[in-house]
Design an enzyme around this catalytic site. Structure first.
Site, PDB file in Angstrom:
ATOM      1  N   HIS A   1     -31.394  12.222 -20.240  1.00  0.00           N
ATOM      2  CA  HIS A   1     -30.730  11.536 -21.839  1.00  0.00           C
ATOM      3  C   HIS A   1     -29.583  12.337 -22.206  1.00  0.00           C
ATOM      4  CE1 HIS A   1     -32.665  15.764 -22.102  1.00  0.00           C
ATOM      5  NE2 HIS A   1     -32.610  15.707 -22.732  1.00  0.00           N
TER       6      HIS A   1
ATOM      7  N   SER B   1     -31.364  21.169 -22.222  1.00  0.00           N
ATOM      8  CA  SER B   1     -31.409  19.758 -21.396  1.00  0.00           C
ATOM      9  C   SER B   1     -30.576  20.013 -20.034  1.00  0.00           C
ATOM     10  CB  SER B   1     -31.104  18.432 -22.500  1.00  0.00           C
ATOM     11  OG  SER B   1     -32.378  18.654 -22.652  1.00  0.00           O
TER      12      SER B   1
ATOM     13  N   GLY C   1     -31.044  22.389 -26.591  1.00  0.00           N
ATOM     14  CA  GLY C   1     -29.634  22.262 -25.763  1.00  0.00           C
ATOM     15  C   GLY C   1     -29.145  23.417 -24.191  1.00  0.00           C
TER      16      GLY C   1
ATOM     17  N   ASP D   1     -35.654  11.732 -14.900  1.00  0.00           N
ATOM     18  CA  ASP D   1     -34.886  11.882 -15.898  1.00  0.00           C
ATOM     19  C   ASP D   1     -33.697  12.556 -15.477  1.00  0.00           C
ATOM     20  OD1 ASP D   1     -33.449  13.140 -18.771  1.00  0.00           O
ATOM     21  OD2 ASP D   1     -34.703  13.901 -18.767  1.00  0.00           O
TER      22      ASP D   1
ATOM     23  N   SER E   1     -35.690  18.523 -18.565  1.00  0.00           N
ATOM     24  CA  SER E   1     -36.191  17.801 -19.418  1.00  0.00           C
ATOM     25  C   SER E   1     -36.492  17.724 -20.721  1.00  0.00           C
ATOM     26  CB  SER E   1     -36.947  16.550 -18.507  1.00  0.00           C
ATOM     27  OG  SER E   1     -37.245  15.598 -19.423  1.00  0.00           O
TER      28      SER E   1
END
Length: 466
Positions: free
Chosen positions: A215, A327, A325, A245, A343
């Site tokens: 993402h 991720s 943040g 992801d 994720s």
């Protein structure tokens, strides 16, 4: 953006330690040994004490050996034993599993039946804010609904779960909201988005690159190691939502040295020597640019999560906290196995919550990359130039490696964006489980990527010492 200092459970971490996975290869042949002994003989066999990564390897081999009788497994960290679920009624299967070194538990639901239940949930209850994964400890599907699932949506979910039968699935409410953990701030930047670098890899064409969340990859094409700075890497492939992801991002400078290691702060790094599959019960650590270091356990595999942006399948469910943040940040084990990429989930590092990760093994296979400097299986790349700080696009040196005398520990790349403060001396971060001092977050410095972050050497303090 200020950073919280989150106390973490202490953990003895030997930076750079490499532990070979060989126990399963030694144990499994026993399962093929003569089985003219009675089931009573098998009952007398004590389960082997295994390290978590060895248990995961053994579980994978037993799944192939036992076929349809295999109904899942998990690692009992208290006893150090692999618990294998088998379908009741087949004494030969029990003998095989016990001789291989596992603790055997007979259950009612087969993996095929559990998969059918998950399919029904997908067809009838794909509602944003819901997630489900098989829990081998209960031999059921664990369904979770966040705070947005109310009224008619909750009624639909609850009725669908009930239709599966009380022995097939359970549902629980989460106080938070399922979301991907990307936001504006620091670490690796692209426009108003901030994410964390997961693991440095070598792309199929031999160029240096890193993995992060998909993402993040679909949010922007070019990423920098400092806010509003020049791009240092460009997205090559990204998947989100759908079957995963994850994203492969190539460093723009082909001379970038990208060490296979995770910077855990305090001038320490953990060498990443291989990619490994997760096992329920496995103790894992997560590094991210917002909250730094956190740890917990794997709760479920092959999880389906219905984010507002769409459904993502094949994820790892854990109780490790994370915040916006984080991720893309790395999920790894104490002995240096790369497990996942952050994720999303619900909650934060104050109240906790559910968190989901993209399996690294699946991502590597999908993008055609290998860990670190390209040693097959990702092994060993870590040495890689000691951290030439490169990770950061090479240039950065900024701080990352340089800092601290440029010892490789810096390792920018490591996980660069991950906030890790670029190697940064992290202002005294208490090491791995330790308070970790927020991790280098050097606030907006983006540490990440080894970069500036570190500049902080000390300055990092700001960061998380807030």
């Amino acid at each position: 953006m200020s950073h919280k200092r989150i106390p973490k459970r202490k953990a003895a971490f030997a930076a750079g330690t490499v532990v070979a996975l060989g126990a399963a290869a030694i144990l499994l042949p026993n399962a093929n040994a003569s089985q003219d002994g009675s089931s009573n003989d098998a009952a007398a066999i004590a389960p082997k004490t295994l390290k978590a990564t060895d248990a995961s390897d053994l579980a994978s081999q037993l799944e192939k050996l036992l076929g349809d009788a295999f109904a899942g497994s998990y690692y009992d960290s208290d006893s150090g034993q692999l618990v294998v679920n088998v379908i009741s009624g087949d004494s030969n299967v029990v003998v095989q599993a016990k001789k291989a070194g596992a603790k055997v538990r007979e259950v009612d639901n087969s993996l095929t039946e559990l998969a059918a239940g998950a399919k029904t949930l997908k067809e009838q209850a794909t509602i944003p804010g819901t997630a489900w994964a098989v829990d081998p400890r209960t031999n059921k599907i664990l369904v979770t609904a966040d705070s947005t699932v109310t009224g008619a949506k909750w009624n639909t979910l609850e009725s669908t779960v009930k239709s599966l039968g009380s022995d097939m699935a359970t549902v629980k409410k989460s106080a938070g909201t399922f979301k991907t953990f990307a936001s504006g701030g620091d670490a690796i930047f692209a426009g108003g988005a901030r994410c964390s670098l997961g693991f440095n890899v070598t792309a199929g064409d031999g160029s240096p690159a890193f993995l992060t969340a998909g993402h993040c990859g679909v949010a922007a094409e070019q990423w920098s190691d400092t806010q509003d700075g020049q791009p240092i890497a460009t997205v090559d492939q990204a998947t989100f939502p759908g079957d995963g992801d994850f994203a492969l991002v190539k460093y723009d400078d082909p001379a970038t040295q990208a060490p296979s290691e995770v910077n855990v702060g305090g001038g320490q790094t953990v060498a990443i020597n291989q990619a490994a599959d997760a096992e329920v019960g496995l103790q894992v650590f997560r590094m991210g640019s917002t909250t730094g270091l956190a740890d917990g356990q794997v709760l479920g595999l092959d999880a389906t999560v219905n984010y507002p942006e769409g459904t993502v399948t094949g994820l790892i469910q854990t109780d490790v906290c994370a915040e916006p943040g984080d991720s893309g940040g790395s999920l790894f084990t104490q002995d240096g196995s790369a497990i996942g990429l952050t994720s999303g989930g619900s909650g934060d590092c104050t109240v906790g919550g559910e968190t989901f990760f993209q399996p690294v093994t699946t991502a590597l296979q999908a993008v055609g990359a290998t860990l670190g400097a390209g040693d097959a299986a990702g092994g060993g790349a870590g040495d890689q130039a000691g951290g030439q700080e490169a990770g950061a696009g090479g240039d950065a040196g900024a701080g990352a490696g340089d800092q601290a005398g440029g010892e490789a520990t810096a390792s920018p790349g490591d996980e660069a964006g991950a906030g890790q403060e670029a190697g940064g001396d992290q202002a005294g971060g208490d090491v791995i489980g330790g308070e970790q001092t927020g991790n280098g977050q050097d606030a907006g410095n983006g540490q990440d990527t080894g970069s500036g972050a570190g500049d902080a050497t000390g300055d990092a303090a700001d960061q998380s010492h807030n």
